[in-house]
Design a protein around this motif. Structure first.
Motif, mmCIF file in Angstrom:
data_model
loop_
_atom_site.group_PDB
_atom_site.id
_atom_site.type_symbol
_atom_site.label_atom_id
_atom_site.label_comp_id
_atom_site.label_asym_id
_atom_site.label_seq_id
_atom_site.Cartn_x
_atom_site.Cartn_y
_atom_site.Cartn_z
ATOM 1 N N VAL A 1 0.836 -1.199 0.000
ATOM 2 C CA VAL A 1 0.000 0.000 0.000
ATOM 3 C C VAL A 1 0.874 1.254 0.000
ATOM 4 N N ALA A 2 1.925 1.257 0.829
ATOM 5 C CA ALA A 2 2.831 2.406 0.880
ATOM 6 C C ALA A 2 3.484 2.643 -0.477
ATOM 7 N N SER A 3 3.917 1.572 -1.120
ATOM 8 C CA SER A 3 4.527 1.681 -2.440
ATOM 9 C C SER A 3 3.554 2.300 -3.436
ATOM 10 N N ASP B 1 2.708 -8.892 -9.185
ATOM 11 C CA ASP B 1 1.337 -8.867 -9.704
ATOM 12 C C ASP B 1 0.561 -7.695 -9.092
ATOM 13 N N VAL B 2 0.767 -7.473 -7.799
ATOM 14 C CA VAL B 2 0.092 -6.350 -7.135
ATOM 15 C C VAL B 2 0.643 -5.025 -7.652
ATOM 16 N N GLN B 3 1.967 -4.909 -7.760
ATOM 17 C CA GLN B 3 2.581 -3.627 -8.113
ATOM 18 C C GLN B 3 2.442 -3.276 -9.592
ATOM 19 N N VAL B 4 2.345 -4.275 -10.433
ATOM 20 C CA VAL B 4 2.216 -4.015 -11.878
ATOM 21 C C VAL B 4 0.753 -4.025 -12.311
ATOM 22 N N ARG B 5 -0.030 -4.973 -11.803
ATOM 23 C CA ARG B 5 -1.430 -5.117 -12.224
ATOM 24 C C ARG B 5 -2.405 -4.364 -11.323
ATOM 25 N N LEU C 1 -4.066 0.560 -4.511
ATOM 26 C CA LEU C 1 -3.236 -0.397 -5.253
ATOM 27 C C LEU C 1 -3.456 -0.257 -6.759
ATOM 28 N N LYS C 2 -4.679 -0.019 -7.165
ATOM 29 C CA LYS C 2 -4.993 0.107 -8.587
ATOM 30 C C LYS C 2 -4.417 1.404 -9.171
#
Length: 487
Positions: free
Chosen positions: A228-230, A281-285, A313-314
């Motif tokens: 989430v922070a990222s 997957d979370v960071q790219v998608r 995230l999105k």
């Protein structure tokens, strides 16, 4: 009939390919308590060896050597070191910022000006030589005060403190830094070693780093907070600094099924999904993958992911993908197999591969395979931002270091990258790890050397910090000058 010859040309690395090298602040900067810097998790890690693991202590012990306190003293040698990077022809230099040099405890209202000025000087020195900084915001260090108060990333409060730090450095270096990475090897937090290095979930722990652990629930809560922070930091940068390019950073732990037993194939798929694909997957998608539902159920993990978290995230997906790659291993469901060491996680021995002095399997073809898998999955630009051979460097009779073993390792991996480009991968940069000798993150020792540049510093704390070129220095200089044609 006339014979027609068709020549297949190897696709060269693209013009403007970012050749360079990589280091981390806590592993080469030193000056651990100078000019207002606070104590980080890394500052409490002792030295160690392959057979004697480094420890993390809850306070600084007398008569104990903490290698990050001095490291190779880049803090006072940065002009000399960057000049050497420029001699090799670096186009990019990957480094990181010590959070505790900007906010000593992470909780101050105002940043430490001396820390801000230091990195400003470093980035300006890079720019003087036409070197583009590639900056990791969090590379295996965080203020230890946040471990004591919040148990590191296990607490959601740390997100706001990380944001404050990031937005401070974004504003200060907006005209000096274009490429940013949020967390180094963020998926390493899934492993035991990552509990210390990445997540900081070691409140009250005092012992060998490799034995530090926390429950799956705590670990994945902490990792969720990092994700989430990222995303929040990436979204903020996209909105306020459109000139920035924001990337993630994964440790890619390539693995193969040990046998053709379908159970081995399934186990390898599960391993890859959780360890190699989940975080990216979370960071790219921009969302949690469905396969993690089964993993969380099987491991009694219950994450409270709010609707706002899902939106964040999105909105905070990255522009490019980066990874470290050192080795591969095998996965099996069978017993009585030989295991090997590795970066953050080992695995089952592959009989077709040789190993380094530290037991890491050498597999350049695995890099080509991995890059193809990554690009097929995400279709965004890729950088290999860590790759290299940790080795004992010994002087020859002529007093010089002829590190042909390092050249051979790097050459084979550059050839693998070249093949991946031919396969269709959009590869934009390569920064071999430890371009100048530094402290090993895994073992806490200087003897495990990676650099093109030798630093006269040893594991008993002695050494005059003098720098000298290894044979690999001039070899890599030719590689860069020829854009990878001369290897």
């Amino acid at each position: 009939m006339k014979e027609i010859k068709i020549e297949v040309m190897m696709m060269a690395f693209k013009d403007g390919f970012l050749w360079g090298g990589a280091c981390a602040a806590n592993q080469f900067e030193g000056a651990w308590n100078i000019d207002g810097k606070g104590i980080s998790v890394a500052d409490l890690c002792t030295n160690g060896t392959k057979s004697n693991p480094k420890r993390i202590t809850t306070k600084i012990e007398d008569n104990t050597f903490y290698p990050s306190h001095e490291a190779i003293d880049f803090y006072h040698h940065y002009k000399e070191d960057i000049a050497l990077f420029a001699q090799m022809g670096f186009k990019v230099f990957r480094t990181s910022i010590n959070w505790t040099r900007i906010y000593p405890t992470g909780m101050e209202e105002e940043p430490n000006e001396k820390g801000l000025k230091f990195y400003e000087d470093v980035f300006k020195e890079c720019k003087k030589y036409g070197i583009e900084p590639l900056v990791t915001l969090s590379h295996y260090e965080m203020p230890y005060a946040l471990v004591e108060k919040y148990n590191g990333w296990a607490s959601v409060e740390v997100i706001l403190l990380f944001e404050k730090y990031c937005y401070t450095v974004f504003d200060r270096y907006k005209d000096l830094v274009k490429y940013w990475l949020t967390f180094n090897e963020i998926n390493g937090g899934i492993t035991k070693l990552g509990t210390v290095l990445s997540l900081g979930c070691v409140k009250d722990y005092n012992g060998p780093v490799v034995e530090a652990d926390c429950s799956p629930q705590t670990r994945f809560e902490a990792l969720h907070h990092q994700l989430v922070a990222s995303a929040k930091v990436v979204a903020y940068a996209h909105k306020n600094y459109p000139q920035f390019k924001m990337g993630n950073m994964n440790v890619f732990l390539t693995s193969y099924p040990r046998t053709c037993d379908p159970l081995d194939v399934l186990e390898n798929q599960r391993h890859n999904r959780v360890l190699n694909w989940f975080c990216s997957d979370v960071q790219v998608r921009g969302e949690y993958p469905s396969y993690m539902n089964r993993f969380f159920k099987d491991n009694d993990v219950n994450l409270k992911i709010s609707e706002m978290d899902k939106v964040i995230l999105k909105e905070g997906t990255v522009d490019f993908y980066t990874c470290s790659y050192y080795m591969s291993s095998c996965i099996t469901t069978h017993d009585d197999v030989e295991t090997v060491e590795g970066n953050l996680a080992g695995g089952v021995k592959n009989p077709y591969l040789e190993v380094s002095a530290w037991g890491w399997q050498i597999d350049p073809d695995g890099l080509r395979y991995s890059l193809n898998e990554i690009y097929d999955r995400y279709q965004i630009p890729i950088m290999v931002v860590e790759n290299g051979l940790g080795a004992y460097d010994k002087r020859s009779d002529d007093g010089k270091i002829h590190d042909t073993y390092r050249i051979d390792y790097l050459r084979s991996h550059i050839e693998a990258m070249e093949n991946a480009v031919e396969d269709g991968v959009d590869l934009i940069g390569y920064t071999p790890w430890g371009c100048i000798d530094l402290v090993s993150a895994s073992t806490g020792e200087m003897a495990k050397r990676y650099g093109f540049i030798y630093v006269n510093k040893f594991d008993d704390g002695t050494g005059d910090y003098s720098r000298e070129r290894k044979d690999s220095f001039n070899w890599y200089k030719k590689v860069i000058a020829s854009n990878g044609k001369e290897k």
